[in-house]
Design an enzyme around this catalytic site. Structure first.
Site, PDB file in Angstrom:
ATOM      1  N   ASP A  70       0.786  -1.255   0.000  1.00  0.00           N
ATOM      2  CA  ASP A  70       0.000   0.000   0.000  1.00  0.00           C
ATOM      3  C   ASP A  70       0.812   1.297   0.000  1.00  0.00           C
ATOM      4  O   ASP A  70       1.798   1.421   0.735  1.00  0.00           O
ATOM      5  CB  ASP A  70      -0.860   0.080   1.271  1.00  0.00           C
ATOM      6  CG  ASP A  70      -1.632  -1.175   1.578  1.00  0.00           C
ATOM      7  OD1 ASP A  70      -1.575  -2.119   0.792  1.00  0.00           O
ATOM      8  OD2 ASP A  70      -2.280  -1.198   2.643  1.00  0.00           O
ATOM      9  N   ARG A 115      -7.313  -0.968  11.713  1.00  0.00           N
ATOM     10  CA  ARG A 115      -6.128  -0.408  11.056  1.00  0.00           C
ATOM     11  C   ARG A 115      -6.414   0.604   9.952  1.00  0.00           C
ATOM     12  O   ARG A 115      -7.529   0.816   9.541  1.00  0.00           O
ATOM     13  CB  ARG A 115      -5.283  -1.544  10.489  1.00  0.00           C
ATOM     14  CG  ARG A 115      -5.970  -2.413   9.467  1.00  0.00           C
ATOM     15  CD  ARG A 115      -4.989  -3.460   8.924  1.00  0.00           C
ATOM     16  NE  ARG A 115      -5.630  -4.344   7.973  1.00  0.00           N
ATOM     17  CZ  ARG A 115      -6.259  -5.468   8.307  1.00  0.00           C
ATOM     18  NH1 ARG A 115      -6.345  -5.840   9.572  1.00  0.00           N
ATOM     19  NH2 ARG A 115      -6.823  -6.214   7.376  1.00  0.00           N
TER      20      ARG A 115
HETATM   21  C1  KTE Z   1      -4.600  -9.742   5.073  1.00  0.00           C
HETATM   22  O1  KTE Z   1      -5.556  -8.098   3.610  1.00  0.00           O
HETATM   23  C2  KTE Z   1      -4.699  -8.271   4.707  1.00  0.00           C
HETATM   24  O2  KTE Z   1      -5.688 -10.098   5.793  1.00  0.00           O
HETATM   25  C3  KTE Z   1      -3.323  -7.763   4.430  1.00  0.00           C
HETATM   26  O3  KTE Z   1      -2.652  -7.710   5.639  1.00  0.00           O
HETATM   27  C4  KTE Z   1      -3.276  -6.430   3.723  1.00  0.00           C
HETATM   28  O4  KTE Z   1      -3.627  -5.333   4.553  1.00  0.00           O
HETATM   29  C5  KTE Z   1      -0.251  -4.313   5.701  1.00  0.00           C
HETATM   30  O5  KTE Z   1      -1.861  -3.983   3.964  1.00  0.00           O
HETATM   31  C6  KTE Z   1      -3.278  -4.064   4.092  1.00  0.00           C
HETATM   32  C7  KTE Z   1      -3.627  -3.032   5.151  1.00  0.00           C
HETATM   33  O6  KTE Z   1      -4.866  -3.254   5.756  1.00  0.00           O
HETATM   34  C8  KTE Z   1      -2.470  -3.167   6.108  1.00  0.00           C
HETATM   35  O7  KTE Z   1      -2.278  -2.022   6.896  1.00  0.00           O
HETATM   36  C9  KTE Z   1      -1.310  -3.393   5.149  1.00  0.00           C
HETATM   37  C10 KTE Z   1      -3.969  -3.682   2.777  1.00  0.00           C
HETATM   38  O8  KTE Z   1       0.861  -4.307   4.859  1.00  0.00           O
HETATM   39  O9  KTE Z   1      -3.271  -4.032   1.634  1.00  0.00           O
END
Ligand code: KTE
Length: 541
Positions: A50, A177
């Site tokens: 991201d 988050r």
């Molecule tokens: C897995 O989709 C989730 O359940 C991943 O962890 C991705 O989450 C972490 O990336 C995201 C955000 O919600 C987090 O802050 C971040 C989205 O790298 O791509």
């Protein structure tokens, strides 16, 4: 007596500093770089997902982006950092590597945003810091419980100090988050949207100092998928008026109807406490498979409007993309406006209009085609330079008119734009295609490059389509269409009817191959479309 080892451990715990981000050893040879995009941001090395903390520094006149970063490998993993890059024009980027890291290895600095605290509402700055450079990052600390934390920078975003009172929000949740914060003028407060992911809730908090937060409301709507991620709320201008509406962006993963990750949005009103959508309909920002975790910039100059960048990948297969020694690419920045758009011939809906931003790219060759009746025997063929000069970066803007609409399903009624690699025979050539079929009244994209091992991945689906109404009718009532498409080595972004919809996808040609030329072809013997205007450019950054 305290044993020496225990003293050591105590000492280490007391003075524990951030763990250091290493860069792994390169194993690739020179060819491993062949498909690194030119103008789509990629990190120099390591894994990226991201976009985070996008902001503009009005004093240095620099755009800053941060990103979810694993500098130790080309797959997602912990310790997870924020990486950092800067650009004067959103096209030419300099990578600065890891900038905020977790306190221990099995943790991550997850997604979040940056605000410029001009008025020092947080009290974290003194008068020696330029108001345009009072940079505060608000991110999720995942350890594995997820809390919202602050870090501030005293050097315009190049290094960060963690706020000593962290976390600033802790609700004891495992899935909480991606805070995105902005200043709400009318109510004089900071607003945070943050997702309580597995509850399908976007929580809206308010604060006067970025430190003490009060929960205002919670929003839940649209296509659920498995969980909510990366929300964002922003005021978007309505084209041709001096009005605005609020747009709530939301990312869901996994569970997109296309598979994996997708971004949706809602249009509505916001009073500083509650977001009220006009309807609960999910609208998708992009109908490709590689456009996720969109984030808007903060502190932009007014002339930029609303700009955002997304991650041009999909969690379904991101970790397997055949690139090295980096993995992960951003979309181009896009400008967002709203317009009342004819969704069909009875219904108009407020829809996001997407304009790709490509500033200061160099044009190497331009081909202009006007008033060309397209038939099987008269295709449009461009000859770009040979491979040694090829950049793999090109775009096409096309306007066409349907000049024979009396065709039936038995007639050839498809034309296609082909992005073609070098090669000596049809087996040796890789090609991706964008096409339009009159009877289906839909565009399609085919990103299959034959023989690409990545296509064995069943989740790397290769065909996409999108229904589009005509952009306008000419004086004789003929349907006119418009499209713009940019191809950058392994990312294709396509925009229909002046940015009314988009399809963005990654694609991977065989090793060493790049898209080199653009052809417009059909199997129709008699012309059914006229290419009014095609501008095809071979570009470099
Ligand atoms: C897995 O989709 C989730 O359940 C991943 O962890 C991705 O989450 C972490 O990336 C995201 C955000 O919600 C987090 O802050 C971040 C989205 O790298 O791509």
């Amino acid at each position: 007596m305290i044993p020496f080892q225990l003293l050591l451990i105590l000492f280490a715990a007391l003075f524990r500093s951030e763990i250091v981000a290493g860069a792994f050893t390169l194993e690739g040879n020179d060819t491993s770089w062949y498909n690194r995009p030119e103008v789509h941001y990629t990190p120099d090395i390591g894994w990226m997902n991201d976009p985070n903390g996008l902001f503009y520094d009005a004093t240095a006149k620099l755009y800053h982006i941060y990103y979810q970063f694993n500098p130790n490998d080309t797959i997602a993993g912990q310790p997870l950092y924020w990486g950092h890059a800067t650009s004067p024009d959103l096209t030419h980027w300099v990578d600065h590597g890891a900038v905020i890291g977790p306190k221990q290895n099995k943790a991550g600095i997850f997604s979040g945003s940056i605000v410029v605290d001009h008025d020092n509402t947080s009290g974290l700055f003194n008068s020696s810091i330029d108001p345009n450079q009072r940079v505060v990052a608000i991110y999720t600390y995942s350890d594995p419980y997820q809390t919202q934390e602050l870090a501030y920078s005293l050097d315009a975003g190049y290094t960060f100090i963690k706020y000593e009172g962290n976390p600033v929000i802790d609700i004891g949740a495992l899935h909480f988050r991606d805070p995105k914060v902005f200043w709400h003028n009318e109510t004089n407060q900071w607003i945070m949207t943050v997702s309580e992911s597995k509850q399908y809730k976007i929580l809206i908090y308010g604060s006067v100092d970025l430190i003490n937060w009060a929960l205002h409301s919670s929003f839940s709507a649209g296509y659920y998928g498995n969980q909510y991620e990366c929300p964002g709320l922003i005021q978007v201008p309505i084209v041709g008026t001096n009005q605005t509406k609020w747009v709530m962006f939301l990312a869901i993963n996994p569970g997109s109807p296309l598979g994996g990750s997708i971004n949706e949005y809602f249009v509505g009103d916001f009073d500083g406490f509650e977001f009220k959508p006009d309807d609960e309909q999910s609208r998708f920002v992009d109908l490709g498979k590689d456009f996720y975790a969109l984030q808007t910039f903060s502190n932009l100059p007014e002339s930029d409007g609303v700009l955002a960048i997304a991650w041009a990948s999909n969690w379904l297969y991101a970790g397997k993309a055949p690139t090295y020694p980096w993995r992960g690419s951003m979309s181009l920045p896009r400008q967002y406006t709203l317009d009342g758009v004819k969704l069909n011939n009875e219904t108009v809906g407020l829809t996001l209009i997407l304009t790709p931003i490509l500033r200061n790219a160099t044009t190497l060759d331009t081909f202009e085609i006007t008033n060309h009746n397209l038939t099987e025997s008269s295709p449009v063929v461009t000859n770009f330079t040979e491979l040694h000069d090829a950049t793999g970066l090109m775009d096409i803007e096309l306007e066409f008119t349907v000049i024979n609409s009396n065709l039936t399903i038995r007639d050839p009624t498809t034309f296609q734009i082909e992005f073609v690699s070098q090669g000596n025979s049809s087996e040796d050539i890789d090609m991706i295609t964008l096409g339009y079929d009159l009877i289906s009244t839909s565009y399609y994209m085919d990103r299959a490059c034959p023989a690409d091992a990545f296509l064995q991945n069943p989740y790397f689906t290769d065909k996409f389509s999108i229904h589009m109404e005509p952009d306008s009718l000419d004086d004789d009532g003929n349907q006119k269409f418009h499209l713009y498409c940019i191809v950058d080595r392994n990312v294709i972004e396509s925009f229909y009817n002046h940015g009314l919809f988009a399809i963005t996808n990654s694609f991977f040609m065989r090793e060493g191959k790049l898209p080199l030329e653009i052809r417009i072809t059909t199997h129709a013997v008699d012309a059914f479309i006229e290419v009014n205007n095609a501008t095809i450019r071979h570009l470099s950054k």
